[in-house]
Structures are given as C-alpha cells and as structure tokens.
Design a protein around this motif. Structure first.
Motif, PDB file in Angstrom:
ATOM      1  N   SER A  69      45.897  41.637  33.055  1.00 12.33           N
ATOM      2  CA  SER A  69      45.274  40.352  33.372  1.00 12.33           C
ATOM      3  C   SER A  69      44.597  40.387  34.738  1.00 12.33           C
ATOM      4  CB  SER A  69      46.328  39.244  33.326  1.00 12.33           C
ATOM      5  OG  SER A  69      45.766  37.983  33.667  1.00 12.33           O
ATOM      6  N   ASN A 125      40.151  25.411  33.596  1.00 13.25           N
ATOM      7  CA  ASN A 125      41.461  24.942  33.141  1.00 13.25           C
ATOM      8  C   ASN A 125      41.750  25.331  31.703  1.00 13.25           C
ATOM      9  OD1 ASN A 125      43.083  22.995  35.102  1.00 13.25           O
ATOM     10  ND2 ASN A 125      40.912  22.726  35.537  1.00 13.25           N
ATOM     11  N   LEU A 126      40.742  25.201  30.829  1.00 15.94           N
ATOM     12  CA  LEU A 126      40.974  25.500  29.425  1.00 15.94           C
ATOM     13  C   LEU A 126      41.099  27.004  29.167  1.00 15.94           C
ATOM     14  CD1 LEU A 126      38.661  22.985  27.514  1.00 15.94           C
ATOM     15  CD2 LEU A 126      41.137  22.888  27.815  1.00 15.94           C
ATOM     16  N   PHE A 127      40.183  27.782  29.749  1.00 19.45           N
ATOM     17  CA  PHE A 127      40.136  29.205  29.433  1.00 19.45           C
ATOM     18  C   PHE A 127      41.155  30.003  30.245  1.00 19.45           C
ATOM     19  CE2 PHE A 127      38.341  33.516  30.067  1.00 19.45           C
ATOM     20  CZ  PHE A 127      38.374  33.941  28.739  1.00 19.45           C
ATOM     21  N   SER A 128      41.021  29.979  31.565  1.00 21.04           N
ATOM     22  CA  SER A 128      41.858  30.843  32.398  1.00 21.04           C
ATOM     23  C   SER A 128      43.288  30.330  32.543  1.00 21.04           C
ATOM     24  CB  SER A 128      41.217  30.997  33.785  1.00 21.04           C
ATOM     25  OG  SER A 128      39.961  31.636  33.682  1.00 21.04           O
ATOM     26  N   LEU A 174      41.692  34.534  35.918  1.00 22.12           N
ATOM     27  CA  LEU A 174      42.615  35.216  35.021  1.00 22.12           C
ATOM     28  C   LEU A 174      43.799  35.794  35.796  1.00 22.12           C
ATOM     29  CD1 LEU A 174      40.200  37.009  32.528  1.00 22.12           C
ATOM     30  CD2 LEU A 174      41.744  35.096  32.042  1.00 22.12           C
ATOM     31  N   VAL A 200      44.608  28.913  28.108  1.00 23.94           N
ATOM     32  CA  VAL A 200      44.568  30.030  27.155  1.00 23.94           C
ATOM     33  C   VAL A 200      45.096  31.311  27.790  1.00 23.94           C
ATOM     34  CG1 VAL A 200      43.075  31.459  25.716  1.00 23.94           C
ATOM     35  CG2 VAL A 200      42.657  28.998  25.890  1.00 23.94           C
ATOM     36  N   GLY A 201      44.685  31.582  29.029  1.00 25.16           N
ATOM     37  CA  GLY A 201      45.121  32.807  29.695  1.00 25.16           C
ATOM     38  C   GLY A 201      46.633  32.888  29.841  1.00 25.16           C
ATOM     39  N   ALA A 239      30.719  31.764  35.564  1.00 26.24           N
ATOM     40  CA  ALA A 239      31.483  32.717  34.761  1.00 26.24           C
ATOM     41  C   ALA A 239      32.405  33.563  35.635  1.00 26.24           C
ATOM     42  CB  ALA A 239      30.535  33.616  33.964  1.00 26.24           C
ATOM     43  N   VAL A 246      35.361  31.375  36.888  1.00 27.13           N
ATOM     44  CA  VAL A 246      36.331  31.134  35.815  1.00 27.13           C
ATOM     45  C   VAL A 246      37.137  32.390  35.512  1.00 27.13           C
ATOM     46  CG1 VAL A 246      36.581  30.577  33.362  1.00 27.13           C
ATOM     47  CG2 VAL A 246      35.022  29.231  34.788  1.00 27.13           C
ATOM     48  N   LEU A 247      36.456  33.514  35.359  1.00 21.48           N
ATOM     49  CA  LEU A 247      37.137  34.758  34.993  1.00 21.48           C
ATOM     50  C   LEU A 247      38.031  35.284  36.114  1.00 21.48           C
ATOM     51  CD1 LEU A 247      34.190  36.461  33.111  1.00 21.48           C
ATOM     52  CD2 LEU A 247      36.354  35.693  32.106  1.00 21.48           C
ATOM     53  N   LEU A 290      36.057  24.547  32.114  1.00 25.78           N
ATOM     54  CA  LEU A 290      36.148  25.936  31.653  1.00 25.78           C
ATOM     55  C   LEU A 290      37.323  26.660  32.310  1.00 25.78           C
ATOM     56  CD1 LEU A 290      32.379  26.969  31.696  1.00 25.78           C
ATOM     57  CD2 LEU A 290      33.772  26.372  29.704  1.00 25.78           C
TER      58      LEU A 290
END
Length: 411
Positions: A378, A344-347, A216, A350-351, A209, A212-213, A342
C-alpha cells in the motif's frame, strides 16, 4: 486554523472515548467500525461537493459558519444519545457540517493571501489536523476523565456555536465585486463545469489524482496499532503514546514545512507546486519503505514512522495551493470538495477495507506477518502512483511555461 483544530477535535473525540462510549451504549466492534468509518466517509465525502458548490456561489464565511452551527449542535446532541442508532445519526450530521469547512476555507485563504504566501497559509490551516487529533486524546484524558464523555461533547459543541455565530454575519470580498464570473453557477451547472475542468485541465486532473493516490498510505495509519502490536510485539499503550506524540510533533512540522517550502521552492521550478510535491515524496520514500522492514529496536523504525507522518501532512498545503491556483475562482471550493470526495471514498474507505480484506485472506492462508506485506505494498503504491501523477502535472506545467515565451508572452 483554530476552527480547523476544533473541527478535528470534534471529529476525533470519539476515538479518545472509545472504551467508555462502546461500553455505555453497548456498541460492538463492527458497529464501532461502521460509526468511525463508513458513517463519516459517506456523509463528509458527498456533502463536501455540494457545500463546496454552495461556497462558490454564496459567502464563504457564512457557509463555514452555518456548517459550524450544524456540526456543533450535533456534537452537543451526541452527548445526549442513548443508543447506537442515535449516535450514528448525530455523527452523520457532524460530518455533514464539517464538510463545509475545507472547501470553503481553503478557497477563502486563496483570496486573502498573495501567491507567494498561499502555501504557508494552507500549511497553517492544515496544522489543525495533527493538533486536533492530539488535543482530542488530551481532552479525553483530562476534561473527560474528570467530568465524563457527555460533558466533554457538550463543552466542545458550545464552543463551536460561539465561534460559528459571528461567521454567519460575515460576507466576503466577492460580495463587493462587479465581476459576475467570480460567483459559482447553480448546483447542476456548477458540477458540470467542474467535471469539464477536470477533463480539460490536465494539471488539475493529475494533481488531484496524485493527492488522492498519495493517501493510500492512510491504511497504514488506521492499522498502525494492530500492525505494531501483533507483528512487532510492542505494548499497545506504548504504541498509542508514541504515535500520539509523533502525530503532534511531526504532523505539525510537516504541515508547516510543506507550506513554507512550497512557497519558497515552487517559484524556482518550472513545474511549480507539483514539482515540490513530487520531490517531497521522492525524498521520503526510502525511509517509509525501510520502516516496514526493520525491527522496532532499530532507530530507522522511528525515523521511518516520523517521516511517514511528516510526508502526508506536508502534501496538504502545496497540493491545495496547486489545485485551487489552477482553476477559476468561481469553482475553487467545488473542486476542493470533489477532491475530498475522491480522497475519502477511494483512499480512506476503499483503501482501508481492501487492506483489511487482503490481510485477513493472507492470515487464513497461513502467511506470516500479513499486515507487513499488505501495508508495504500500500505504501509503495501510494509513493509510486502519487509521485508519478505529481511528476506528470509538473511536466505539463513546465511545457506550458516554455511555450509561453515562444508565443511572445512573458512569464
């Protein structure tokens, strides 16, 4: 590291030839954004999980070699495309092949190096990212300027085929192991086991986590040229040159220093690698925040830019070592693939989209310097949330280390 460098060149060479390719293939800005964004993220992120599971069950060098042959063949094919649709198909498959590399290679490095050297080994491997980005622009300006973008794609693809073919013939040390548990399970069972590990192992869950975060901050890289040109008034050519040099120099330093520091400092902290990750983010945070607020003629602007590039790359060696060191051998590649999905998709996907969407909304509302506001938020979210999850992982690690002596177990 050489293979990773080649992979990053193949991934980013499209950016170096953007004017030539968009002009010759009549690609508009929206199509170009889709080509370099969604096409890559969807293929790479999803396939990293499946190919990671494959690498846990079969020979990791062979999985890497097969991935190289796929992405190299499709890089060659990219040099023959005649329209946008053909380029999308070619790049989608390039991403599919490259998705095999990080999960399989990092797990292989965990097996080849002792615990005291793994962070350094990972740092050297991830050195391919900043060097690959820099070399892609250098190739576009040298080989590409002399022979064109199509020939450059062909040369890169052929180089990948030459390197990938010998890997197909290699096994790994698990091939000679009598321990069945070192092999991953069939796909469905392997994915279920990884999800169970993520649920039950708080150190892994919080470290993933945090990793991934922390990404951002990636929208800040994606929008860097637009932000500096529009809201700081610098010349785009100067920005490109400055950031290119910064990426190569401080990205490389970050990858190397992060790995070396992780090996040196992790044994001194009860929280291990997670403590090093939290410390790195804490030390870099003030400079990264000031970077968004000071004018471009301030030395702190360039210091903050350098620190931000350094920080992101410094996390890779330690985070990868922490994540893979906390899970069984049989699922290391799959867990890393899941982390890449996670991330690539989230940060990244989507970010970056949310930052663009909010900045457009602020512009419509008449807010001055919209990108400055959004990118500052961000960055702060990345530093606070990423650092907090790394801290929680370190605290759990410390508590575990304290409980073992109380149970009569030496640590």
């Amino acid at each position: 590291m050489v293979i990773h460098l080649l992979a990053q060149v193949d991934r980013n060479i499209l950016l170096g030839f953007a004017p030539q390719i968009t002009g010759e293939l009549a690609i508009n800005n929206a199509q170009y954004g889709f080509l370099v964004g969604a096409v890559w993220v969807l293929s790479y992120g999803v396939m990293a999980v499946f190919l990671g599971a494959l690498a846990d069950r079969h020979s990791r060098p062979r999985v890497i070699g097969a991935g190289m042959l796929v992405w190299s063949a499709c890089t060659i094919a990219s040099g023959y495309v005649q329209n946008f649709e053909q380029m999308v198909a070619a790049r989608f498959l390039v991403a599919t092949g490259e998705a095999a590399l990080v999960p399989a290679a990092t797990a292989l490095l965990m097996e080849l190096f002792s615990e005291k050297r793994r962070g350094t080994a990972m740092g050297l491997f991830y050195l391919g990212i900043p060097l690959g980005i820099g070399c892609s622009f250098l190739l576009a300006g040298t080989l590409g300027a002399a022979h064109g973008w199509r020939t450059t794609f062909h040369v890169l693809g052929i180089a990948g085929v030459v390197i990938g073919l010998p890997l197909i013939l290699m096994g790994d040390k698990r091939s000679h192991s009598t321990t069945v548990q070192e092999r991953g399970a069939p796909l469905k069972a392997q994915l279920a086991a990884v999800l169970a590990e993520m649920r039950d192992n708080r150190v892994v869950r919080y470290t993933v986590a945090g990793f991934v975060l922390a990404h951002l901050v990636y929208p800040g890289i994606s929008f860097a040229q637009l932000w500096i040109a529009r809201e700081r008034g610098m010349d785009p050519a100067t920005i490109a040159m400055t950031m290119g040099v910064m990426q190569i120099v401080f990205g490389s330093l970050g990858a190397l220093a992060g790995g070396v520091l992780s090996d040196r400092l992790a044994p001194r902290f009860k929280g291990g690698h997670a403590s090093v990750l939290a410390l790195l983010m804490l030390l870099c945070a003030p400079f990264m925040i000031v970077y968004r607020l000071v004018p471009t003629d301030s030395p702190l602007f360039y210091v903050g830019m350098a620190v931000g590039i350094f920080m992101l790359m410094s996390l890779y060696g330690s985070a990868t070592t922490a994540i893979q060191g906390a899970v069984p051998v049989r699922m290391r590649s799959t867990v890393m693939g899941f982390s890449m999905l996670l991330l690539n998709l989230f940060s990244v996907a989507v970010g970056t989209f949310v930052v663009g969407w909010i900045s457009d909304a602020l512009t419509t509302s008449g807010v001055a310097s919209p990108l400055t506001h959004v990118l500052l938020v961000s960055d702060i979210l990345a530093l606070v949330l990423g650092g907090a999850f790394f801290y929680m992982a370190a605290r759990i690690q410390r508590e575990s280390a304290r409980s073992l002596p109380a149970m009569g177990i030496k640590v």
